[in-house]
Enzyme design. Structure first.
Site, PDB file in Angstrom:
ATOM      1  N   ASP A 162       2.806 -24.086 -38.463  1.00 37.35           N
ATOM      2  CA  ASP A 162       3.634 -23.579 -37.366  1.00 37.35           C
ATOM      3  C   ASP A 162       4.790 -24.520 -37.033  1.00 37.35           C
ATOM      4  O   ASP A 162       4.607 -25.742 -37.017  1.00 37.35           O
ATOM      5  CB  ASP A 162       2.719 -23.435 -36.146  1.00 37.35           C
ATOM      6  N   GLU A 215      -6.165 -33.095 -53.261  1.00 31.80           N
ATOM      7  CA  GLU A 215      -7.532 -33.572 -53.531  1.00 31.80           C
ATOM      8  C   GLU A 215      -8.482 -32.393 -53.706  1.00 31.80           C
ATOM      9  O   GLU A 215      -9.605 -32.549 -54.149  1.00 31.80           O
ATOM     10  CB  GLU A 215      -8.038 -34.433 -52.368  1.00 31.80           C
TER      11      GLU A 215
END
Ligand code: GLC
Length: 547
Positions: free
Chosen positions: A207, A262
């Site tokens: 956002d 990751e």
């Protein structure tokens, strides 16, 4: 695009459906949509053919800005359910082959967030206040705001606390901005990222991603504007703004990207009202966001040469940095495109349409809206669909003031009616209470009577309905792998009133005025009539032809 771009990366071509949880479907009948309602209706999204869903925020929140004011980033608001409900939706979505993206709100939190409450309590000069932007005011007794910045929702971006200091909020006074220069804020959000990734989400929509860093010293703005681009005029390429699009955001983005890497196969998309596109493209350079919402495209008109231009610019600018372009026409902050496109001019983003505004030509809007979607879904890249647009749902343009909930309405004393008109609960069943949004008939925003004819059960299986059109467009898009294709204009079909482009063996022809003879070939899908066409494409219609 260079050859080392991996076209198998799902986010390069995905069609992503935005769920606005308050208004999708209400499982417990309290008038507010919820996760139970989503879970019960996920099959309808599978049937529609989307690749992923993006949830607008469902985290714990006092709901002053419909959930974009978060008081606990690691829990679900009881209005929408529990973490167990979310896990259940997630696993069902995954079992249907639908990925799930959640909305993350890192620019600000809620005034009820414990860290903000601690900051207010701790007083001036405390480390707690350093998590936010607290300043002394100007004027003899500090009675004036520290600078001239304007809130996106109207009024100043500063609110005073009892001890006299002011805190910064780019949006509502209930949404204090985090201080991203403070490493503790970064650390806090790294934890939030990992919390949702560990839970198994496929990514994030971030956002107001362009507001996180503020220019040191918080200098006055040259132009006081409440626009998310920082200006009421055409955006200017070389003008820096003290709180939109500061260079420092890129370090934050790279940090998040490292975390995401990751995990397998996750992605993040920026809501950054950064224009022109050459500037926005910097947000999706390798190592930064995977995608950014293409607001230049969203803000375009239904106009052949304007569309030609924005498509070229998008493919070129995003292509330079090896990112896919995104395409989007509607979301929970803008007037639904089936309504917007019926006007030559609409109020600016976020202001909305109310009963006092000239009312739309609904039929024209629907025709153009369907055509605009059919044009968009043929383009290579990733597309966003906002819930309800697959029904051709129009904006609620006659919502009475007493029902309004958008903070914009309150902060401007009703001068800007705000965004409620695109957030009204969806119609599922024409003859059920609240048109099938739930079984009790309650709805947090009232639905207009014209929603009845758009109900999903009125369109399902009906040739030519907007719902069947969307399904067919998405199915053909998948069959021909259009999301991963390459666009080539058919110049002989491009002039002031028509556009034609080819993508992976499909010719998309759009007609904006008069009639146009279609080239021969198998008609794959069209917006015209009952999905058939007799060689002539009428105005505001689109056809996809197999070459
Ligand atoms: C974004 C959201 C909008 C919200 C604002 C503040 O623009 O899309 O709905 O009001 O940020 O969080």
């Amino acid at each position: 695009m260079s050859s080392d771009v991996n076209k198998n990366e799902w986010w390069r071509s995905a069609v992503i459906y935005q769920i606005y949880p308050r208004s999708f479907a209400d499982g417990n009948g309290d008038g507010m949509g919820d996760l139970q309602g989503v879970e019960a209706n996920l099959e309808s999204l599978k049937e529609l053919g989307v690749d992923a869903v993006w949830f607008s925020p469902f985290m714990t929140s006092p709901q002053k800005d419909a959930g974009y004011d978060v008081s606990n980033y690691k829990d679900i608001d009881p209005l929408f359910g529990t973490l167990a409900d979310f896990d259940s939706v997630l696993s069902k979505a995954h079992s249907l082959g639908i990925r799930v993206i959640v909305d993350l709100v890192p620019n600000h939190c809620s005034e009820e967030h414990p860290l903000f409450q601690a900051a207010v309590a701790a007083g001036p000069g405390s480390p707690e206040r350093e998590m936010f932007h607290f300043r002394d005011g100007k004027g003899e007794n500090g009675e004036l705001p520290p600078n001239n910045w304007q809130s996106v929702f109207g009024g100043p971006t500063w609110t005073q606390v009892p001890d006299g200091q002011w805190y910064l909020h780019i949006f509502d006074s209930s949404q204090p901005d985090w201080n991203w220069e403070n490493p503790l804020v970064k650390e806090f959000f790294d934890g939030v990222f990992r919390f949702w990734l560990d839970r198994g989400v496929d990514g994030f929509r971030v956002d107001v991603a362009h507001a996180l860093i503020k220019e040191p010293g918080l200098p006055d703005v040259a132009e006081t504007s409440s626009s998310m681009t920082g200006s009421d005029e055409e955006p200017n390429d070389d003008q820096a703004h003290p709180h939109w699009g500061q260079e420092g955001v890129h370090d934050i983005i790279r940090g998040w990207r490292r975390i995401i890497e990751e995990y397998d196969d996750r992605a993040m998309a920026a809501e950054a009202w950064i224009l022109p596109l050459s500037k926005m493209a910097k947000w999706v350079r390798p190592g930064e966001y995977h995608q950014a919402f293409n607001f230049a495209y969203l803000e375009g008109k239904w106009d052949a040469s304007a569309l030609h231009k924005v498509v070229d610019e998008s493919l070129e600018e995003f292509g330079k940095v090896e990112a896919p372009s995104t395409w989007v026409l509607s979301n929970h902050d803008v007037i639904r495109h089936t309504t917007r496109l019926s006007y030559d001019q609409v109020p600016k983003q976020g202001d909305g349409i109310g009963p006092d505004y000239p009312q739309p030509d609904e039929a024209l809007g629907l025709r153009r809206g369907r055509a605009a979607t059919a044009f968009m879904l043929g383009l290579p890249g990733s597309s966003y669909i906002y819930q309800g647009e697959e029904l051709g749902l129009p904006e609620h343009t006659t919502l009475e003031a007493k029902f309004r909930q958008d903070p914009t309405f309150f902060r401007t004393k009703g001068e800007r009616v705000g965004r409620d008109g695109c957030r009204v609960p969806l119609p599922w069943d024409a003859d059920a209470p609240a048109f099938g949004f739930n079984s009790t008939g309650k709805a947090w925003l009232p639905q207009p009577e014209n929603f009845r004819s758009y109900a999903r059960n009125q369109q399902r299986g009906i040739p030519g309905s907007t719902l069947e059109l969307y399904k067919r467009l998405l199915a053909v898009r998948k069959d021909f792998n259009l999301g991963n294709g390459e666009l080539k204009w058919h110049e002989d079909l491009c002039d002031d009133s028509t556009l034609g482009y080819e993508n992976n063996g499909v010719l998309v022809v759009a007609n904006f005025a008069g009639q146009v003879a279609l080239p021969s070939g198998e008609l794959l899908v069209t917006t015209q009539h009952d999905l058939s066409v007799e060689g002539v494409l009428e105005a505001d219609q689109v056809a996809w032809i197999k070459l």
